[in-house]
Design a protein around this motif. Structure first.
Motif, short mmCIF file in Angstrom:
data_model
loop_
_atom_site.label_atom_id
_atom_site.label_comp_id
_atom_site.label_asym_id
_atom_site.label_seq_id
_atom_site.Cartn_x
_atom_site.Cartn_y
_atom_site.Cartn_z
N UNK A 42 -7.85 -18.19 51.10
CA UNK A 42 -7.78 -16.73 51.02
C UNK A 42 -8.74 -16.23 49.95
N UNK A 43 -9.44 -15.14 50.26
CA UNK A 43 -10.47 -14.61 49.37
C UNK A 43 -10.20 -13.14 49.10
N UNK A 44 -10.35 -12.74 47.84
CA UNK A 44 -10.11 -11.36 47.40
C UNK A 44 -11.39 -10.77 46.83
N UNK A 45 -11.72 -9.55 47.29
CA UNK A 45 -12.81 -8.76 46.73
C UNK A 45 -12.18 -7.54 46.08
N UNK A 46 -12.32 -7.42 44.76
CA UNK A 46 -11.53 -6.41 44.04
C UNK A 46 -12.01 -4.99 44.27
N UNK A 47 -13.31 -4.78 44.55
CA UNK A 47 -13.83 -3.43 44.47
C UNK A 47 -13.68 -2.92 43.05
N UNK A 48 -13.86 -1.62 42.87
CA UNK A 48 -13.77 -1.04 41.53
C UNK A 48 -12.30 -0.81 41.15
N UNK A 49 -11.61 -1.90 40.88
CA UNK A 49 -10.21 -1.84 40.48
C UNK A 49 -10.08 -2.24 39.02
N UNK A 50 -9.34 -1.42 38.25
CA UNK A 50 -9.10 -1.74 36.85
C UNK A 50 -7.63 -2.07 36.57
N UNK A 51 -6.81 -2.12 37.62
CA UNK A 51 -5.37 -2.25 37.44
C UNK A 51 -4.88 -3.68 37.70
N UNK A 52 -4.33 -4.30 36.67
CA UNK A 52 -3.72 -5.62 36.85
C UNK A 52 -2.39 -5.51 37.59
N UNK A 53 -1.74 -4.36 37.51
CA UNK A 53 -0.52 -4.16 38.29
C UNK A 53 -0.82 -4.22 39.79
N UNK A 54 -1.94 -3.66 40.18
CA UNK A 54 -2.33 -3.75 41.59
C UNK A 54 -2.63 -5.19 41.98
N UNK A 55 -3.25 -5.93 41.07
CA UNK A 55 -3.51 -7.34 41.34
C UNK A 55 -2.19 -8.07 41.59
N UNK A 56 -1.16 -7.74 40.81
CA UNK A 56 0.14 -8.37 41.00
C UNK A 56 0.73 -8.05 42.37
N UNK A 57 0.56 -6.81 42.84
CA UNK A 57 1.09 -6.46 44.16
C UNK A 57 0.39 -7.24 45.26
N UNK A 58 -0.89 -7.54 45.06
CA UNK A 58 -1.64 -8.31 46.06
C UNK A 58 -1.11 -9.73 46.13
N UNK A 59 -0.82 -10.32 44.98
CA UNK A 59 -0.24 -11.67 44.96
C UNK A 59 1.15 -11.67 45.60
N UNK A 60 1.92 -10.62 45.36
CA UNK A 60 3.24 -10.54 45.97
C UNK A 60 3.14 -10.50 47.50
N UNK A 61 2.08 -9.90 48.01
CA UNK A 61 1.91 -9.78 49.46
C UNK A 61 1.32 -11.05 50.07
N UNK A 62 0.33 -11.66 49.40
CA UNK A 62 -0.42 -12.75 50.01
C UNK A 62 -0.16 -14.11 49.39
N UNK A 63 0.49 -14.16 48.23
CA UNK A 63 0.59 -15.42 47.52
C UNK A 63 -0.72 -15.72 46.80
N UNK A 64 -0.92 -16.98 46.53
CA UNK A 64 -2.10 -17.37 45.76
C UNK A 64 -3.39 -16.97 46.45
N UNK A 65 -4.35 -16.46 45.66
CA UNK A 65 -5.68 -16.11 46.14
C UNK A 65 -6.65 -17.14 45.56
N UNK A 66 -7.18 -18.01 46.39
CA UNK A 66 -7.96 -19.13 45.87
C UNK A 66 -9.35 -18.74 45.36
N UNK A 67 -9.98 -17.77 46.03
CA UNK A 67 -11.32 -17.33 45.64
C UNK A 67 -11.27 -15.84 45.35
#
Length: 252
Positions: free
Chosen positions: A149-174
């Motif tokens: 699984x690969x994540x492209x952040x775009x212009x995101x400054x929120x670590x809380x949003x990063x946490x929601x992504x992990x909650x939805x997808x689990x580990x993001x390898x790249x």
């Protein structure tokens, strides 16, 4: 390329050519040469370095993944012209409304199947809490059978949003993280991840491969590629991406 090989060619700023799931994706197209742009909303942007690859030399591009269209450091003049030639651009619903053509918009958590790759738009906040008024921004998660699984952040400054992504997808390898700690006189706080927060995001994601984008080529970036590299020193996860050189991120 091998269908299951994942590779990236860094072009400059937020722009890279990503090979994933047998397809070739272009992130936030910026291809102008150095210049200062006309002020917009009280802000003057200056581009300090041109692209490592010209649009004519990209080869086949199956789709662009455009985090947002309303800031010139993510979609400049030549980048916008290139979009009109591509078969598909996936972006925000606002970008699809404003740009038209082959631009398709996704709301956060909506997905689009392209070939064997599922592209899911994920939330991004372009600045500290309260920055929603800067306009909609998407990140993207890519998934394909047998591929990490690969994540492209775009212009995101929120670590809380990063946490929601992990909650939805689990580990993001790249993870392809837009950093540079962008700052403007009309806004408070970092508008993109600082290098330190990029390292924290990678830890949250449990990524073993991290590429820093959007860390140079624009005068309003306050941290550099060296800052990004130093934030990951000793962590064993950062992948260096020389300009205009194809780097294999993962082999089958």
């Amino acid at each position: 390329m091998h269908e299951n090989e994942i590779a990236l060619t860094y072009i400059g700023g937020p722009t890279a050519l990503l090979e994933y799931g047998g397809l070739r994706f272009l992130t936030d197209p910026t291809f102008d040469e150095p210049r200062t742009y006309e002020p917009r909303n009280g802000v003057t942007h200056t581009k300090t370095h041109g692209p490592g690859i010209a649009p004519a030399d990209l080869g086949t591009v199956d789709a662009a993944l455009l985090s947002h269209h309303h800031h010139g450091d993510n979609l400049d003049i030549r980048g916008a012209a290139l979009l009109r030639e591509l078969p598909l651009t996936i972006s925000t619903t606002k970008a699809a409304q404003d740009l038209g053509g082959t631009v398709e918009g996704l709301e956060p958590w909506q997905s689009r199947l392209l070939g064997d790759v599922t592209v899911t738009a994920v939330p991004a906040l372009h600045g500290p809490p309260g920055s929603e008024g800067r306009g909609p921004v998407n990140g993207f998660v890519l998934q394909a059978a047998g591929a990490p699984t690969l994540y492209i952040s775009g212009d995101n400054a929120s670590l809380l949003y990063v946490e929601t992504i992990v909650q939805r997808f689990g580990r993001i390898e790249i993870a392809l993280l837009f950093a540079g700690a962008a700052r403007l006189p009309v806004a408070e706080g970092d508008l993109t991840l600082s290098s330190a927060d990029a390292a924290r995001a990678a830890h949250i994601l449990a990524s073993d491969t991290v590429v820093g984008l959007h860390t140079e080529d624009w005068a309003h970036l306050t941290e550099s590629r060296d800052d990004f590299r130093n934030a990951f020193a000793g962590k064993g996860v950062h992948v260096e991406t020389p300009r205009a050189k194809r780097v294999v991120l993962r082999r089958p």
